[in-house]
Design an enzyme around this catalytic site. Structure first.
Site, PDB file in Angstrom:
ATOM      1  N   ASP A 253     -34.044 106.501 -11.256  1.00 21.67           N
ATOM      2  CA  ASP A 253     -33.319 105.465 -10.516  1.00 21.67           C
ATOM      3  C   ASP A 253     -32.077 106.012  -9.824  1.00 21.67           C
ATOM      4  O   ASP A 253     -31.841 105.729  -8.647  1.00 21.67           O
ATOM      5  CB  ASP A 253     -32.925 104.356 -11.497  1.00 21.67           C
ATOM      6  CG  ASP A 253     -32.884 102.995 -10.839  1.00 21.67           C
ATOM      7  OD1 ASP A 253     -32.505 102.919  -9.654  1.00 21.67           O
ATOM      8  OD2 ASP A 253     -33.215 102.015 -11.502  1.00 21.67           O
TER       9      ASP A 253
ATOM     10  N   HIS B 229     -45.270 101.263  -8.602  1.00 18.48           N
ATOM     11  CA  HIS B 229     -45.291 101.712  -7.202  1.00 18.48           C
ATOM     12  C   HIS B 229     -46.650 102.292  -6.804  1.00 18.48           C
ATOM     13  O   HIS B 229     -47.194 101.954  -5.740  1.00 18.48           O
ATOM     14  CB  HIS B 229     -44.196 102.772  -6.967  1.00 18.48           C
ATOM     15  CG  HIS B 229     -42.802 102.205  -6.988  1.00 18.48           C
ATOM     16  ND1 HIS B 229     -41.682 102.964  -6.749  1.00 18.48           N
ATOM     17  CD2 HIS B 229     -42.333 100.944  -7.230  1.00 18.48           C
ATOM     18  CE1 HIS B 229     -40.594 102.213  -6.824  1.00 18.48           C
ATOM     19  NE2 HIS B 229     -40.971 100.979  -7.133  1.00 18.48           N
TER      20      HIS B 229
ATOM     21  N   LYS C  28     -37.700 104.003  -3.708  1.00 19.43           N
ATOM     22  CA  LYS C  28     -37.536 105.190  -4.521  1.00 19.43           C
ATOM     23  C   LYS C  28     -37.611 104.794  -5.984  1.00 19.43           C
ATOM     24  O   LYS C  28     -37.189 103.674  -6.308  1.00 19.43           O
ATOM     25  CB  LYS C  28     -36.235 105.947  -4.222  1.00 19.43           C
ATOM     26  CG  LYS C  28     -35.018 105.102  -3.853  1.00 19.43           C
ATOM     27  CD  LYS C  28     -34.396 104.214  -4.904  1.00 19.43           C
ATOM     28  CE  LYS C  28     -33.970 104.792  -6.197  1.00 19.43           C
ATOM     29  NZ  LYS C  28     -33.340 103.741  -7.080  1.00 19.43           N
TER      30      LYS C  28
ATOM     31  N   SER D 202     -44.873  87.568  -4.717  1.00 27.55           N
ATOM     32  CA  SER D 202     -44.230  87.511  -6.030  1.00 27.55           C
ATOM     33  C   SER D 202     -45.297  87.156  -7.055  1.00 27.55           C
ATOM     34  O   SER D 202     -46.318  86.555  -6.714  1.00 27.55           O
ATOM     35  CB  SER D 202     -43.135  86.433  -6.033  1.00 27.55           C
ATOM     36  OG  SER D 202     -42.678  86.207  -7.359  1.00 27.55           O
ATOM     37  N   ARG D 203     -44.998  87.497  -8.319  1.00 28.17           N
ATOM     38  CA  ARG D 203     -45.915  87.064  -9.388  1.00 28.17           C
ATOM     39  C   ARG D 203     -45.770  85.564  -9.631  1.00 28.17           C
ATOM     40  O   ARG D 203     -46.607  84.952 -10.286  1.00 28.17           O
ATOM     41  CB  ARG D 203     -45.592  87.816 -10.685  1.00 28.17           C
ATOM     42  CG  ARG D 203     -45.806  89.302 -10.609  1.00 28.17           C
ATOM     43  CD  ARG D 203     -45.102  89.997 -11.753  1.00 28.17           C
ATOM     44  NE  ARG D 203     -43.673  89.719 -11.745  1.00 28.17           N
ATOM     45  CZ  ARG D 203     -42.845  90.008 -12.711  1.00 28.17           C
ATOM     46  NH1 ARG D 203     -43.289  90.591 -13.803  1.00 28.17           N
ATOM     47  NH2 ARG D 203     -41.554  89.723 -12.617  1.00 28.17           N
TER      48      ARG D 203
HETATM   49  N1  LIG Z   1     -32.697 101.541  -2.174  1.00 25.77           N
HETATM   50  C1  LIG Z   1     -31.854 100.876  -2.940  1.00 25.77           C
HETATM   51  O1  LIG Z   1     -30.678 100.704  -2.637  1.00 25.77           O
HETATM   52  C2  LIG Z   1     -32.319 100.293  -4.192  1.00 25.77           C
HETATM   53  C3  LIG Z   1     -33.563 100.614  -4.643  1.00 25.77           C
HETATM   54  N2  LIG Z   1     -34.024 100.082  -5.804  1.00 25.77           N
HETATM   55  C4  LIG Z   1     -35.393 100.392  -6.176  1.00 25.77           C
HETATM   56  O2  LIG Z   1     -36.156  99.229  -5.849  1.00 25.77           O
HETATM   57  C5  LIG Z   1     -37.110  98.956  -6.836  1.00 25.77           C
HETATM   58  C6  LIG Z   1     -36.869  97.574  -7.407  1.00 25.77           C
HETATM   59  O3  LIG Z   1     -35.576  97.547  -7.949  1.00 25.77           O
HETATM   60  P1  LIG Z   1     -34.757  96.171  -8.115  1.00 25.77           P
HETATM   61  O4  LIG Z   1     -34.875  95.353  -6.907  1.00 25.77           O
HETATM   62  O5  LIG Z   1     -33.408  96.562  -8.590  1.00 25.77           O
HETATM   63  O6  LIG Z   1     -35.551  95.536  -9.300  1.00 25.77           O
HETATM   64  P2  LIG Z   1     -35.594  94.023  -9.771  1.00 25.77           P
HETATM   65  O7  LIG Z   1     -35.911  94.077 -11.210  1.00 25.77           O
HETATM   66  O8  LIG Z   1     -34.391  93.299  -9.293  1.00 25.77           O
HETATM   67  O9  LIG Z   1     -36.840  93.457  -8.955  1.00 25.77           O
HETATM   68  C7  LIG Z   1     -38.131  93.988  -9.097  1.00 25.77           C
HETATM   69  C8  LIG Z   1     -39.116  92.927  -8.702  1.00 25.77           C
HETATM   70  O10 LIG Z   1     -40.423  93.455  -8.874  1.00 25.77           O
HETATM   71  C9  LIG Z   1     -41.317  92.375  -9.132  1.00 25.77           C
HETATM   72  N3  LIG Z   1     -42.318  92.809 -10.122  1.00 25.77           N
HETATM   73  C10 LIG Z   1     -43.605  93.096  -9.866  1.00 25.77           C
HETATM   74  N4  LIG Z   1     -44.253  93.519 -10.942  1.00 25.77           N
HETATM   75  C11 LIG Z   1     -43.373  93.475 -11.928  1.00 25.77           C
HETATM   76  C12 LIG Z   1     -43.452  93.786 -13.298  1.00 25.77           C
HETATM   77  N5  LIG Z   1     -44.586  94.231 -13.858  1.00 25.77           N
HETATM   78  N6  LIG Z   1     -42.359  93.628 -14.044  1.00 25.77           N
HETATM   79  C13 LIG Z   1     -41.214  93.180 -13.485  1.00 25.77           C
HETATM   80  N7  LIG Z   1     -41.067  92.888 -12.178  1.00 25.77           N
HETATM   81  C14 LIG Z   1     -42.139  93.026 -11.413  1.00 25.77           C
HETATM   82  C15 LIG Z   1     -40.460  91.218  -9.574  1.00 25.77           C
HETATM   83  O11 LIG Z   1     -40.580  90.245  -8.571  1.00 25.77           O
HETATM   84  P3  LIG Z   1     -41.302  88.890  -8.918  1.00 25.77           P
HETATM   85  O12 LIG Z   1     -40.659  88.388 -10.181  1.00 25.77           O
HETATM   86  O13 LIG Z   1     -41.029  88.065  -7.718  1.00 25.77           O
HETATM   87  O14 LIG Z   1     -42.767  89.205  -9.097  1.00 25.77           O
HETATM   88  C16 LIG Z   1     -39.048  91.698  -9.591  1.00 25.77           C
HETATM   89  O15 LIG Z   1     -38.137  90.775  -9.077  1.00 25.77           O
HETATM   90  C17 LIG Z   1     -37.022 100.117  -7.808  1.00 25.77           C
HETATM   91  O16 LIG Z   1     -37.909 101.110  -7.389  1.00 25.77           O
HETATM   92  C18 LIG Z   1     -35.585 100.615  -7.651  1.00 25.77           C
HETATM   93  O17 LIG Z   1     -35.441 101.979  -7.976  1.00 25.77           O
HETATM   94  C19 LIG Z   1     -33.269  99.203  -6.517  1.00 25.77           C
HETATM   95  C20 LIG Z   1     -32.021  98.846  -6.101  1.00 25.77           C
HETATM   96  C21 LIG Z   1     -31.434  99.373  -4.906  1.00 25.77           C
HETATM   97  O1  LIG Z   2     -31.203 102.864  -5.631  1.00 26.41           O
HETATM   98  C1  LIG Z   2     -30.251 102.227  -6.027  1.00 26.41           C
HETATM   99  C2  LIG Z   2     -29.027 102.164  -5.239  1.00 26.41           C
HETATM  100  O2  LIG Z   2     -27.919 101.714  -5.890  1.00 26.41           O
HETATM  101  C3  LIG Z   2     -28.057 100.703  -6.826  1.00 26.41           C
HETATM  102  C4  LIG Z   2     -26.730 100.315  -7.380  1.00 26.41           C
HETATM  103  O3  LIG Z   2     -25.830  99.948  -6.391  1.00 26.41           O
HETATM  104  C5  LIG Z   2     -29.061 101.121  -7.852  1.00 26.41           C
HETATM  105  O4  LIG Z   2     -29.215 100.136  -8.831  1.00 26.41           O
HETATM  106  C6  LIG Z   2     -30.351 101.412  -7.228  1.00 26.41           C
HETATM  107  O5  LIG Z   2     -31.325 101.872  -8.077  1.00 26.41           O
END
Ligand SMILES: NC(=O)C1=CN([C@@H]2O[C@H](COP(=O)(O)OP(=O)(O)OC[C@H]3O[C@@H](n4cnc5c(N)ncnc54)[C@H](OP(=O)(O)O)[C@@H]3O)[C@@H](O)[C@H]2O)C=CC1
Ligand SMILES: O=C1CO[C@H](CO)[C@@H](O)[C@@H]1O
Length: 333
Positions: A180, A82, A100, A39-40
């Site tokens: 997204d 990413h 993704k 984490s940051r």
């Molecule tokens: N497969 C799925 O079901 C899902 C996939 N996703 C994907 O997962 C990824 C993350 O989404 P999600 O978990 O919703 O996102 P969040 O915003 O909840 O979390 C992202 C995390 O990334 C970290 N981070 C690192 N660099 C940065 C930055 N520059 N700015 C902000 N945060 C940063 C932070 O962690 P910290 O503060 O600890 O550094 C933050 O908590 C995306 O690619 C999204 O599309 C999202 C939801 C569901």
């Molecule tokens: O990939 C995803 C799957 O579904 C979530 C919502 O339930 C989204 O937020 C996310 O980006």
């Protein structure tokens, strides 16, 4: 797998929503060791490690990817980060599972694929839908002709995630409903219909360029088509259906993570009155099949997974790029 143990060491990068769900699902993957989290913020890193029972917490990404007991780095950070994270991890000799979308465009996806090849390491985009038992079974039914000749797909994914001016969505993080949400709809359309010959689409974008809602029609040979829509500001029925000359099937909401579909097929009587429901058990939050498949592939020495190879991620990103470039001048809200 690594020098210190036969277990496969996983690291989670980022401590947001999906990181927690995936970390929790790793408990269901036999032979997976929750080695490290990054984490940051040092407090978040330690809180995550404690809650999800990871061995160590890092605030230095370089230290995390240098750790000898980390085999697979799972990246769950904002879209725009990413590619740099993935390239650094691959160059450090780690395997990567990148949430993704794999990058923000097809050029980034190709860059990651080149780096994975050069380093002889496994790389995959976390397109978990493709590993869901319900989705796999529906694709098999389509391939076996249960719906006849496929003529169309509808896939829509709109959920109001919060305020339109939320700082969680920013252009510099690569926030985008195309990247997204619509990525699932395009993946499904390509899986069933192949490469689109034409695209008609438009989007509603914020002044800073973040696309909030979109619709798209993908056109295929022989008059086949896919109707897609996505939004992060309004509901759009989060189901998907596939239709053909012998019937249609609907993946229940949320279609990208569903445990079931309903097939209507045969003559009109059967199609309307005798639908067939197929329901599949879901493990954990639904990420387990993908995580297990990645671990098996890495252990077997594969550098890509046959169910979701990098060529498919690149091809989907190509379609997303085409959709984006088809938009009329931005409609701001
Ligand atoms: N497969 C799925 O079901 C899902 C996939 N996703 C994907 O997962 C990824 C993350 O989404 P999600 O978990 O919703 O996102 P969040 O915003 O909840 O979390 C992202 C995390 O990334 C970290 N981070 C690192 N660099 C940065 C930055 N520059 N700015 C902000 N945060 C940063 C932070 O962690 P910290 O503060 O600890 O550094 C933050 O908590 C995306 O690619 C999204 O599309 C999202 C939801 C569901
Ligand atoms: O990939 C995803 C799957 O579904 C979530 C919502 O339930 C989204 O937020 C996310 O980006």
């Amino acid at each position: 797998m690594n020098a210190q143990s036969t277990a496969v060491g996983w690291a989670v990068v980022g401590t947001g929503t999906v990181s927690h769900a995936v970390a929790s699902d790793l408990r269901h993957v036999e032979g997976a060791r929750r080695a490290a989290v990054w984490s940051r913020d040092v407090r978040k890193a330690h809180a995550f490690a404690q809650q999800q029972q990871f061995d160590r917490a890092y605030v230095s990404f370089d230290q995390l990817i240098a750790a000898p007991d980390v085999d697979i780095v799972y990246l769950a950070t904002p879209h725009a980060t990413h590619t740099p994270f993935a390239l650094a991890a691959l160059d450090a000799g780690k395997h990567v599972l990148v949430e993704k979308p794999i990058g923000v465009d097809a050029a980034e996806a190709r860059t990651i694929a080149r780096a994975a090849r050069a380093n002889k390491r496994f790389a995959m985009e976390g397109m978990w839908m493709r590993f869901s038992p319900a989705y796999i079974a529906l694709r098999a039914e389509v391939a076996s002709g249960a719906l006849g000749d496929i003529s169309s797909v509808r896939a829509t994914f709109g959920l109001p995630f919060g305020a339109k001016d939320s700082p969680a969505w920013s252009a510099d993080r690569g926030s985008s409903t195309l990247l997204d949400q619509a990525i699932y709809t395009v993946t499904l359309a390509r899986d069933i219909l192949g490469e689109p010959a034409g695209i008609v689409s438009n989007a509603t974008t914020r002044e800073d360029g973040v696309d909030l809602s979109l619709h798209a029609t993908l056109l295929f040979d022989g008059g086949r088509f896919a109707q897609l829509a996505a939004s992060m500001v309004t509901y759009i029925d989060p189901t998907a259906s596939i239709s053909g000359t012998n019937g249609w099937a609907t993946l229940a909401a949320p279609f990208w993570a569903t445990d079931r579909f309903r097939r209507h097929s045969g003559d009109f009587g059967d199609a309307f009155d005798a639908p067939v429901d197929r329901v599949f058990p879901q493990e954990g939050h639904g990420y387990v099949p993908m995580l297990r498949a990645v671990q098996v592939a890495v252990t077997a020495g594969l550098t890509e997974h046959p169910l979701h190879p990098l060529t498919d991620s690149i091809a989907v990103m190509d379609v997303l790029d085409r959709i984006r470039s088809s938009w009329l001048p931005a409609t701001s809200i």
